[in-house]
Design an enzyme around this catalytic site. Structure first.
Site, short mmCIF file in Angstrom:
data_model
loop_
_atom_site.label_atom_id
_atom_site.label_comp_id
_atom_site.label_asym_id
_atom_site.label_seq_id
_atom_site.Cartn_x
_atom_site.Cartn_y
_atom_site.Cartn_z
N ASP A 52 3.75 3.68 0.77
CA ASP A 52 2.70 3.80 0.35
C ASP A 52 2.33 4.60 1.65
O ASP A 52 1.05 4.77 1.37
CB ASP A 52 1.66 2.82 0.07
CG ASP A 52 1.69 1.47 0.80
OD1 ASP A 52 2.94 1.81 1.74
OD2 ASP A 52 1.39 0.81 0.61
N HIS A 53 3.13 4.08 2.87
CA HIS A 53 2.01 4.05 4.46
C HIS A 53 2.73 5.10 5.02
O HIS A 53 2.79 5.70 5.86
CB HIS A 53 3.03 2.80 5.30
CG HIS A 53 2.44 2.27 5.10
ND1 HIS A 53 1.98 1.11 3.92
CD2 HIS A 53 1.12 1.63 5.90
CE1 HIS A 53 0.81 0.20 4.06
NE2 HIS A 53 0.93 0.53 5.81
N ASP A 106 2.48 -7.15 5.34
CA ASP A 106 1.32 -6.31 5.34
C ASP A 106 0.10 -7.17 5.29
O ASP A 106 -0.06 -7.91 4.84
CB ASP A 106 0.89 -5.69 4.79
CG ASP A 106 -0.44 -4.21 4.98
OD1 ASP A 106 0.26 -2.89 5.26
OD2 ASP A 106 -1.08 -4.53 4.80
N ARG A 118 -10.55 -1.24 8.39
CA ARG A 118 -10.13 -1.82 9.89
C ARG A 118 -10.91 -0.65 10.25
O ARG A 118 -10.73 1.20 10.00
CB ARG A 118 -9.13 -1.80 10.19
CG ARG A 118 -8.28 -2.07 11.70
CD ARG A 118 -6.80 -2.99 11.31
NE ARG A 118 -6.54 -3.92 10.76
CZ ARG A 118 -5.51 -4.95 9.97
NH1 ARG A 118 -4.38 -3.63 9.94
NH2 ARG A 118 -5.93 -5.63 10.21
N SER A 145 -3.04 -5.54 12.36
CA SER A 145 -2.03 -5.34 11.05
C SER A 145 -0.54 -6.55 11.45
O SER A 145 -0.22 -6.65 12.60
CB SER A 145 -1.37 -3.97 10.95
OG SER A 145 0.28 -3.94 11.12
N ARG A 196 2.23 -5.73 11.65
CA ARG A 196 4.35 -5.21 11.86
C ARG A 196 4.33 -5.82 13.11
O ARG A 196 4.08 -6.70 14.04
CB ARG A 196 3.47 -3.56 12.34
CG ARG A 196 2.76 -3.29 13.91
CD ARG A 196 2.17 -2.13 13.96
NE ARG A 196 1.18 -2.04 13.15
CZ ARG A 196 0.01 -1.18 13.44
NH1 ARG A 196 0.26 -0.32 14.85
NH2 ARG A 196 -0.39 -0.21 12.50
#
Length: 778
Positions: free
Chosen positions: A127-128, A192, A472, A667, A669
């Site tokens: 999806d990213h 995520d 965000r 995030s 990440r």
């Protein structure tokens, strides 16, 4: 999750009943599949019930809902130390979900572990990596071409190691989870930060870094600091222009971006039943913006309705049977309690998701602050607000404008959350109504929400305003332009503002002028929370892992610019860290977007060395007030942060970062932790950390430390050198000493706190959690 046979044996011993009786009860109750895609993986409410009863007897008090679900997944409920905010829990999550940007590194780490199969149901969601340009179909086709190497890696890695693979175009990870995998009482971890979306279906769904996911996929108990519990009592009911989004926008305004750190937000009260299941998911999703571990709602009839509509009536019936364990106990205690009346529409921003304004007042505030009033783009959708109900309410607003001959004054985009939502809103006419208003339907992906937006209408540095239904809105988040003032609100308010084209428009009181010259006021939107018929599933985009994966191969080219096999990080040498150079002393907010930018950098998420070229390029250097400009202590020249870090690494100079409050918010990440470790960093010292980032740093063998006295932040200057002492007898709860060596030869000593437990100290000594996993295997 324990095998069925083992579960039977445990319950036999615990209940003290004859074997045939327990087995027959379990066969009746437990044979409900967790999802349609995993028919042989079952929901084990019986085990949840057993663990809850053990813990309730030990604690001798009523339990909150989040405690029931979390403690119900304890690896050892009989002896686990349980103290909110202090003890570290060892948990057994039910499943793992990974989006494609983070799945690359997670799967590379899993490959490095040497294990042959994942131990729990796991999925990858593409999806990213789909950039929004001209529209859904063309953008998707372009993304498949550009990202073919990465998609092939993820698909083959999934097939090799037993992970389900959702192809590009399937939709956003959190919507796929809600539609297919979340259920009341599940403990799910996802790579995520918006994984808490699943709390809208009564699950404890927590965002983590890839290394945490690897632990769970490897069958290792997952550690989580025992969360505190913030209760949010909802009163009143949603009506008119107020929406579920307004609940979390209000909560964010109250708690701020770090007010939920270390806590689970648990919603309850009479207002809950006025919110749809997908509306509850919206609220939980954006709970990530207050730093919360996760958010959750109690099981109710709205969730049952959603489960049934998405083909999971058997799960709903089973949840009904165990409902007492899926709601809080009467009289349970919350560490903090907030009460909110569901009445007033809000809009938050710019530049931070916790700056809350009533919609009626934002225009005046914007005029006072000098924010641009004209709205250049309105964007609806994202993982936060792309449900059938969201699209229906936006279409209801659009129909009124179209009836008076109006279209959007602003540009307008629509991002469906999943292929199922896209297909259903096409069938039911919502998508065409939004197109008629002037909208462009983008691909079923994250798109502009995460910076995947090839924006053409402005130049970088041009001051402008956009409104979104995203979650965000940090500086440069959506379009990499630091002068874009991004505001977050509900999809219906975005639609109304895009029609009016200005922040000064209040749809509750202000009038628009139709093409016939007559003034009219938009009526509050009304729409079905779910389609009257069945959902249209759209195209089949799921790849099952094969039963036999022996013939599967996962290839990573040594010359690839997008994928890179991992080399183990160096082990701690057993000595204190002496003469650490300060790479950068960060001034103010430093999110994971500042530490490891997204947008165009997403293409390097599987290549650690290449993506390390974005290390801290968005952080503001206190020495000169600039981003991506730091002094090289050897050459005395200013240059980019990554270049300076590489220089230090090449010359054997170990370094440290000094940060401000809530360092690493945003995030999940883990690249924001991998990059400093890869380029020679040894410690990050701040006033405070965001939860996920602090854990990610520990996982990679770095030292996340906080000033015992926050004022000590002011004692350290970029030209100083630091020595961290006490690592030889590194123990939980014992501060470390830091000697600050100033250029003039003077020194001073400060104390640094940490939250390491024994297991995490072993990660540091081994060089990383992955290194430690390999040691234990040997």
């Amino acid at each position: 999750m324990a095998p069925y046979s083992l579960l039977v044996t445990r319950l036999q011993k615990a209940l003290g009943v004859r074997q045939y009786h327990v087995a027959s009860v379990l066969c009746q109750r437990a044979k409900v599949a967790m999802s349609h895609f995993e028919p042989n993986e079952y929901i084990h409410y019986d085990l949840l019930e057993k663990n809850i009863n053990i813990v309730r007897k030990r604690l001798n008090r009523p339990l909150t809902l989040s405690e029931k679900i979390v403690y119900g997944h304890l690896d050892d409920p009989a002896s686990q130390e349980i103290e909110r905010g202090k003890s570290y829990l060892r948990l057994r999550p039910d499943r793992v979900a990974m989006q494609d940007a983070t799945a690359q590194m997670a799967m590379l780490q899993f490959i490095s572990s040497g294990l042959s199969k994942v131990a729990v149901p796991s999925t990858i969601h593409c999806d990213h990596l789909i950039e929004a340009q001209v529209g859904g179909e063309k953008d998707l086709r372009r993304a498949k071409d550009i990202n073919q190497e990465v998609y092939n890696f993820l698909a083959t890695a999934g097939a090799k190691y037993g992970v389900g693979f959702w192809k590009p175009g399937s939709g956003i990870i959190h919507q796929i989870i809600l539609e297919n995998y979340a259920y009341p009482g599940v403990l799910l971890i996802g790579t995520d930060s918006h994984t808490p979306n699943g709390g809208g279906l009564g699950g404890i769904c927590i965002g983590v870094g890839g290394a945490d996911a690897v632990d769970v996929m490897a069958g290792i108990p997952w550690e989580l600091k025992c969360p505190k519990v913030i209760g949010v009592k909802l009163t009143g009911s949603l009506s008119g222009w107020s929406s579920p989004k307004d609940v979390i926008l209000k909560v964010a305004g109250i708690l701020t971006v770090k007010g939920g750190t270390g806590a689970i937000v648990e919603y309850h009260g009479p207002g809950v039943d006025s919110i749809s299941c997908t509306g509850m998911a919206t609220i939980c999703n954006m709970g990530a913006e207050i730093g919360a571990t996760t958010s959750v709602f109690p099981y109710n009839h709205r969730m049952k309705k959603y489960l049934s509509k998405t083909g999971r009536e058997d799960i709903a019936n089973l949840a009904d049977e165990f409902k007492d364990h899926l709601v809080p106990d009467p009289g349970c205690h919350y560490d903090q309690l907030i009460e909110i009346n569901l009445s007033e529409p809000h809009i938050n921003g710019p530049f931070t998701p916790d700056l809350a304004h009533p919609v009626a007042e934002v225009g005046k505030v914007a005029e006072k602050e000098g924010w641009p009033l004209d709205i250049r783009v309105g964007l609806i959708g994202s993982c936060t607000n792309s449900s059938y109900e969201d699209m229906g309410r936006s279409a209801a607003v659009a129909k009124q404008a179209l009836a008076h001959g109006l279209k959007c004054k602003s540009q307008f985009t629509i991002t469906p959350g999943s292929e199922q939502i896209r297909a259903t809103i096409e069938r039911d006419g919502y998508a065409q109504i939004l197109r008629d208003l002037g909208g462009i339907v983008l691909a079923n992906a994250c798109g502009p929400c995460i910076g995947q937006w090839d924006r053409k209408d402005i130049k970088k540095g041009e001051k402008n305003t956009i409104v979104t239904s995203y979650n965000r809105n940090f500086t440069g988040r959506n379009d990499a332009n630091p002068e874009t003032h991004a505001f977050v609100t509900s999809p219906e308010i975005v639609t109304a503002l895009a029609i009016a084209g200005t922040l000064k428009f209040n749809p509750e009181t202000d009038y628009l002028t139709g093409t016939d010259g007559k003034k009219f006021r938009l009526e509050a939107p009304d729409a079905d929370e779910l389609p009257k018929g069945e959902f249209d599933p759209g195209q089949d985009t799921y790849q099952h892992p094969p039963k036999d994966s022996s013939g599967q191969h996962v290839d990573v080219s040594p010359t690839s610019q997008r994928l890179q096999l991992l080399e183990p990080f160096d082990k701690w040498d057993g000595k204190d860290l002496e003469d650490l150079q300060i790479l950068i002393k960060v001034k103010g907010k430093c999110t994971t977007d500042h530490i490891s930018a997204a947008g165009p950098w997403l293409k390097f998420r599987g290549h650690l060395d290449n993506i390390s070229n974005n290390l801290l390029i968005g952080a503001i250097n206190i020495e000169n007030g600039k981003a991506n400009s730091v002094r090289n202590a050897v050459t005395q020249e200013f240059g980019p942060v990554p270049d300076t870090a590489r220089y230090y690494k090449k010359h054997g100079i170990r370094w440290v970062v000094i940060g401000d409050e809530n360092y690493g918010e945003g995030s999940s990440r883990e690249h924001a932790a991998l990059e400093p470790r890869h380029l020679g960093g040894r410690a990050i010292i701040t006033k405070s950390f965001a939860r996920i980032h602090e854990t990610n740093l520990k996982k990679q063998g770095l030292l996340p430390l906080t000033f015992a006295d926050p004022a000590d932040y002011n004692k350290i200057h970029p030209v100083d050198k630091l020595t961290i002492q006490g690592l030889k007898d590194f123990t939980p709860g014992k501060p470390l000493k830091c000697i600050i060596k100033h250029p003039n030869g003077t020194q001073e000593t400060i104390l640094l706190n940490h939250t390491f437990n024994e297991t995490q100290i072993e990660w540091f000594r081994a060089g990383s959690a992955l290194n430690r996993m390999k040691e234990l295997q040997q």
